[in-house]
Scaffold this active site. Structure first.
Site, PDB file in Angstrom:
ATOM      1  N   ARG A 254       0.859  -1.177   0.000  1.00  0.00           N
ATOM      2  CA  ARG A 254       0.000   0.000   0.000  1.00  0.00           C
ATOM      3  C   ARG A 254       0.898   1.230   0.000  1.00  0.00           C
ATOM      4  O   ARG A 254       1.938   1.262   0.679  1.00  0.00           O
ATOM      5  CB  ARG A 254      -0.898   0.024   1.241  1.00  0.00           C
ATOM      6  CG  ARG A 254      -2.096  -0.930   1.179  1.00  0.00           C
ATOM      7  CD  ARG A 254      -3.121  -0.498   0.121  1.00  0.00           C
ATOM      8  NE  ARG A 254      -4.293  -1.359   0.089  1.00  0.00           N
ATOM      9  CZ  ARG A 254      -4.442  -2.407  -0.725  1.00  0.00           C
ATOM     10  NH1 ARG A 254      -3.483  -2.731  -1.580  1.00  0.00           N
ATOM     11  NH2 ARG A 254      -5.562  -3.108  -0.702  1.00  0.00           N
ATOM     12  N   GLU A 283      -2.908   7.769  -3.853  1.00  0.00           N
ATOM     13  CA  GLU A 283      -3.426   7.142  -5.055  1.00  0.00           C
ATOM     14  C   GLU A 283      -4.815   7.668  -5.424  1.00  0.00           C
ATOM     15  O   GLU A 283      -5.640   7.814  -4.516  1.00  0.00           O
ATOM     16  CB  GLU A 283      -3.525   5.626  -4.755  1.00  0.00           C
ATOM     17  CG  GLU A 283      -3.144   4.771  -5.895  1.00  0.00           C
ATOM     18  CD  GLU A 283      -3.013   3.318  -5.454  1.00  0.00           C
ATOM     19  OE1 GLU A 283      -2.027   2.995  -4.776  1.00  0.00           O
ATOM     20  OE2 GLU A 283      -3.907   2.542  -5.789  1.00  0.00           O
ATOM     21  N   HIS A 301      -0.938   0.476  -9.867  1.00  0.00           N
ATOM     22  CA  HIS A 301      -1.591  -0.503  -8.975  1.00  0.00           C
ATOM     23  C   HIS A 301      -2.160  -1.682  -9.776  1.00  0.00           C
ATOM     24  O   HIS A 301      -3.380  -1.902  -9.809  1.00  0.00           O
ATOM     25  CB  HIS A 301      -2.693   0.171  -8.142  1.00  0.00           C
ATOM     26  CG  HIS A 301      -3.006  -0.601  -6.877  1.00  0.00           C
ATOM     27  ND1 HIS A 301      -3.462   0.003  -5.731  1.00  0.00           N
ATOM     28  CD2 HIS A 301      -2.933  -1.922  -6.603  1.00  0.00           C
ATOM     29  CE1 HIS A 301      -3.665  -0.919  -4.793  1.00  0.00           C
ATOM     30  NE2 HIS A 301      -3.343  -2.098  -5.302  1.00  0.00           N
TER      31      HIS A 301
HETATM   32  C1  DGY Z   1      -5.449  -6.042  -2.896  1.00  0.00           C
HETATM   33  O1  DGY Z   1      -6.163  -7.024  -3.135  1.00  0.00           O
HETATM   34  O2  DGY Z   1      -5.346  -5.564  -1.769  1.00  0.00           O
HETATM   35  C2  DGY Z   1      -4.682  -5.500  -4.023  1.00  0.00           C
HETATM   36  O3  DGY Z   1      -4.058  -4.311  -3.734  1.00  0.00           O
HETATM   37  C3  DGY Z   1      -5.575  -5.370  -5.240  1.00  0.00           C
HETATM   38  O4  DGY Z   1      -4.740  -5.313  -6.344  1.00  0.00           O
END
Ligand code: DGY
Length: 357
Positions: A254, A283, A301
């Site tokens: 993240r 983001e 992402h």
């Molecule tokens: C998640 O599933 O947390 C991912 O970031 C999606 O791509």
């Protein structure tokens, strides 16, 4: 059973046809599954809904199928009303959801671990290779028609064999990335609260160390921890400075795990060799300064972005929602144990591939 009645801490769904709200289009097989369990409303907009739109959309919902850009907090749960029994997030990460607020209200939160492990590990390793071998920089040379020719010392990158990979967060994705790194001849150290099993440590020759030691040693630092209060800005100015000058930082977890402003400063000062990022602190905005660096690889992402994986994520979220609506425990839950729900079948039975998230 009427709305508001409880089994343990779990609220049973209200009588009548279930209303299932899907906040943005998801793969059709998932929608089909949901249609078998109630009336499905899918947002017609191909964008995240605003808070106001979300609150309006979820009103009277029994289930909300959410995406990682939706803020699912107590206010949203209250806007949904007393029928809401399940929030099924189509993501393994659930930092967009206020879990205590859901638990307090007896709402089950589910996520999609396991099904995206390999896709995310593949993308992570693609980023490792891209940044260490200057792939995107090289492509920019060709596309911009910049003159070039083979030269002994032209565009030299950094090899991976016998180097050390530092995995921050040794969950299923961290392990899957480490497996790939072993195939490239890398040594593995890892940090974080979760200790890999003795078998995994032996298979990978991996050693658990403190984060500072990992940063001292690793030639590539790859982040696979969830975003929590503890991991927000885990990679701050001090820790970036602690990394080796010839080390690369890779993030597919993240964005806010890295202090993006501090990263820009570290890159400017040459404190690290480069970075490869799939996720960003604000983001979808990307710090404009990051665009200036040739030694930074940036992708939007896409860690889990394969047709197969996105379908599997949607289907798992739908199966979780359908289970809760049927009064059964979901397959993969975030707060199920807190709510006193019995554990369901092992993850391996939910989806093919390696278990875990
Ligand atoms: C998640 O599933 O947390 C991912 O970031 C999606 O791509």
């Amino acid at each position: 059973m009427s709305s508001g009645s409880k089994v343990g801490a779990l609220r049973m769904r209200a009588e009548g046809t279930a209303r299932i709200v899907v906040t943005r289009r998801i793969p059709e097989p998932a929608i089909e599954l949901l249609r078998g369990a109630g009336e499905v409303w899918v947002s017609p907009h191909d964008r995240p809904l605003s808070t106001e739109e979300l609150h309006e959309a979820v009103s009277g919902a029994d289930v909300v199928v959410s995406l990682l850009h939706d803020r699912i907090d107590g206010a949203l749960m209250d806007a949904a009303g007393p029928r809401l029994v399940c929030v099924a997030n189509v993501a393994v990460g659930f930092d967009n959801i206020d879990i205590p607020a859901a638990t307090e209200r007896g709402i089950v939160v589910t996520n999609t671990p396991g099904v995206l492990t390999d896709a995310t590990a593949d993308l992570t390793f693609a980023l490792v290779l891209a940044v260490t071998r200057r792939l995107c920089e090289g492509e920019r040379v060709i596309r911009s028609k910049t003159p070039w020719s083979w030269q002994m010392f032209y565009m030299l990158g950094s090899g991976l064999a016998d180097k050390t990979l530092g995995v921050v967060g040794m969950g299923a994705i961290g392990v899957a990335v480490a497996r790939r790194a072993r195939a490239f001849g890398m040594n593995i150290v890892y940090s974080g609260p979760v200790r890999a099993t003795a078998e995994v440590e032996a298979e990978l020759g991996a050693r658990q160390v403190e984060l500072d030691e990992l940063l001292d040693q690793a030639h590539v630092v790859t982040l696979h921890c969830p975003l929590t209060d503890e991991t927000r800005h885990l990679m701050n100015a001090e820790r970036l400075r602690r990394m080796r000058k010839d080390a690369y930082l890779v993030n597919t977890s993240r964005g806010p795990v890295i202090d993006e402003a501090a990263l820009v400063e570290a890159l400017r000062a040459g404190e690290i060799a480069g970075a490869a990022l799939d996720v960003f602190e604000h983001e979808p905005a990307v710090s404009p300064a990051l665009l200036e660096f040739d030694n930074v690889v940036l992708v939007p992402h896409i860690g889990s972005a394969t047709v197969e994986t996105r379908t599997a994520m949607g289907v798992l979220a739908a199966r979780n929602a359908v289970a809760v609506l049927a009064g059964e425990p979901p397959w993969t839950t975030v707060n199920g144990a807190t709510l006193g729900l019995p554990a369901r079948a092992p993850e391996a039975e939910v989806a093919p591939g390696r278990p875990g998230g």
